[in-house]
Design a protein around this motif. Structure first.
Motif, PDB file in Angstrom:
ATOM      1  N   LEU A 187      -4.355   9.599  -6.016  1.00 46.91           N
ATOM      2  CA  LEU A 187      -4.640   8.363  -5.279  1.00 46.91           C
ATOM      3  C   LEU A 187      -5.855   7.648  -5.854  1.00 46.91           C
ATOM      4  N   GLU A 188      -6.846   8.403  -6.276  1.00 45.27           N
ATOM      5  CA  GLU A 188      -8.017   7.778  -6.905  1.00 45.27           C
ATOM      6  C   GLU A 188      -7.619   7.036  -8.179  1.00 45.27           C
ATOM      7  N   VAL A 243       1.012   4.373  -2.686  1.00 46.70           N
ATOM      8  CA  VAL A 243       0.815   5.782  -2.313  1.00 46.70           C
ATOM      9  C   VAL A 243       2.004   6.622  -2.762  1.00 46.70           C
ATOM     10  N   MET A 284      -9.546   7.533   2.892  1.00 45.37           N
ATOM     11  CA  MET A 284      -9.772   6.844   1.628  1.00 45.37           C
ATOM     12  C   MET A 284      -9.711   5.342   1.883  1.00 45.37           C
ATOM     13  N   LYS A 285     -10.487   4.600   1.121  1.00 43.93           N
ATOM     14  CA  LYS A 285     -10.467   3.142   1.228  1.00 43.93           C
ATOM     15  C   LYS A 285      -9.824   2.540  -0.013  1.00 43.93           C
ATOM     16  N   LEU A 286      -9.179   1.417   0.209  1.00 47.03           N
ATOM     17  CA  LEU A 286      -8.611   0.616  -0.872  1.00 47.03           C
ATOM     18  C   LEU A 286      -9.160  -0.790  -0.739  1.00 47.03           C
ATOM     19  N   HIS A 315      -7.476   1.362   5.013  1.00 47.97           N
ATOM     20  CA  HIS A 315      -8.024   2.671   5.305  1.00 47.97           C
ATOM     21  C   HIS A 315      -6.842   3.636   5.349  1.00 47.97           C
ATOM     22  N   LEU A 316      -6.857   4.609   4.466  1.00 44.06           N
ATOM     23  CA  LEU A 316      -5.779   5.590   4.371  1.00 44.06           C
ATOM     24  C   LEU A 316      -6.268   6.892   4.984  1.00 44.06           C
ATOM     25  N   ILE A 358       0.842  -1.210   0.000  1.00 39.37           N
ATOM     26  CA  ILE A 358       0.000   0.000   0.000  1.00 39.37           C
ATOM     27  C   ILE A 358       0.869   1.249   0.000  1.00 39.37           C
ATOM     28  N   PHE A 370      -7.755   4.155  -4.801  1.00 43.05           N
ATOM     29  CA  PHE A 370      -8.284   4.637  -3.528  1.00 43.05           C
ATOM     30  C   PHE A 370      -9.591   5.405  -3.761  1.00 43.05           C
TER      31      PHE A 370
END
Length: 215
Positions: free
Chosen positions: A112-113, A65, A132-134, A140-141, A61, A117
């Motif tokens: 990130l999207e 990022v 943000m979720k992945l 969970h970021l 992760i 994310f």
């Protein structure tokens, strides 16, 4: 593996005070406001045994990022229960991301999207926190600016639980109990977190004293 990151000059200019770090803010959203960009759903809360693959999942992760943001990722740190060796946890990796200004979403969110994310939470009234979720690896970021006290709390709590076997066991028990109640009661994740809060605050008091930041 727990990430250890040296303090750089930009951080020393914008760190919160020890009082801010050791003080909790339980601010509710302003009237008419909601933190949810994506509405939560009720689902079973599963607490699983410690998984030795969690540090590797964090590294995956963190790499995503850093690749997406480059120098804009000022700090990427593994926090939460999956960062504590030997602690049962939800199989979701919690990550703190520090950017120059978390409220300037255009500077970091689109990148990130583009790598998967999804912006889920926006809380301008609470340290300008975004989450943000992945989906894979599940993560969970949590996005903050350098002056937010919450990431410091997260690191102090993580390191205390890593050192203190009694508090680690105490936290594991309350997590399992809260998850059982929340799942059987069809509660949300926020309700699950509320069930743990009293014990978490007790552990935090000991962690703050040990770290020398008690108010």
């Amino acid at each position: 593996m727990i990430q250890r990151v040296a303090v750089t000059p930009w951080q020393t200019d914008r760190v919160p005070s020890t009082h801010d770090i050791a003080t909790f803010s339980d601010d509710e959203p302003p009237e008419g406001e909601s933190p949810w960009v994506v509405a939560p759903v009720v689902e079973p809360i599963e607490i699983v045994e410690p998984d030795p693959s969690w540090p590797d999942a964090f590294e995956t992760i963190a790499s995503r990022v850093r690749s997406a943001l480059g120098a804009r990722a000022l700090l990427v740190e593994h926090v939460g229960s999956t960062s504590v060796p030997g602690l049962p946890a939800k199989p979701v990796i919690d990550v703190d991301l520090i950017v120059a200004s978390s409220h300037v979403e255009a500077a970091w969110a689109p990148a990130l999207e583009s790598v998967g994310f999804v912006l889920t939470v926006r809380e301008p009234w609470w340290h300008e926190h975004r989450m943000m979720k992945l989906a894979a690896p599940r993560a969970h970021l949590h996005v903050f600016s350098p002056d937010a006290p919450e990431p410091w709390k997260h690191r102090i709590f993580r390191d205390h639980l890593t050192r203190d076997a009694d508090d680690r066991a105490r936290y594991a028990r309350v997590k399992r109990e809260a998850a059982s109640h929340a799942t059987h009661g069809a509660e949300t994740m926020m309700e699950y977190n509320a069930r743990k809060q009293a014990v978490i605050r007790e552990i935090y008091e000991r962690a703050f004293r040990a770290a020398g930041v008690a108010p």
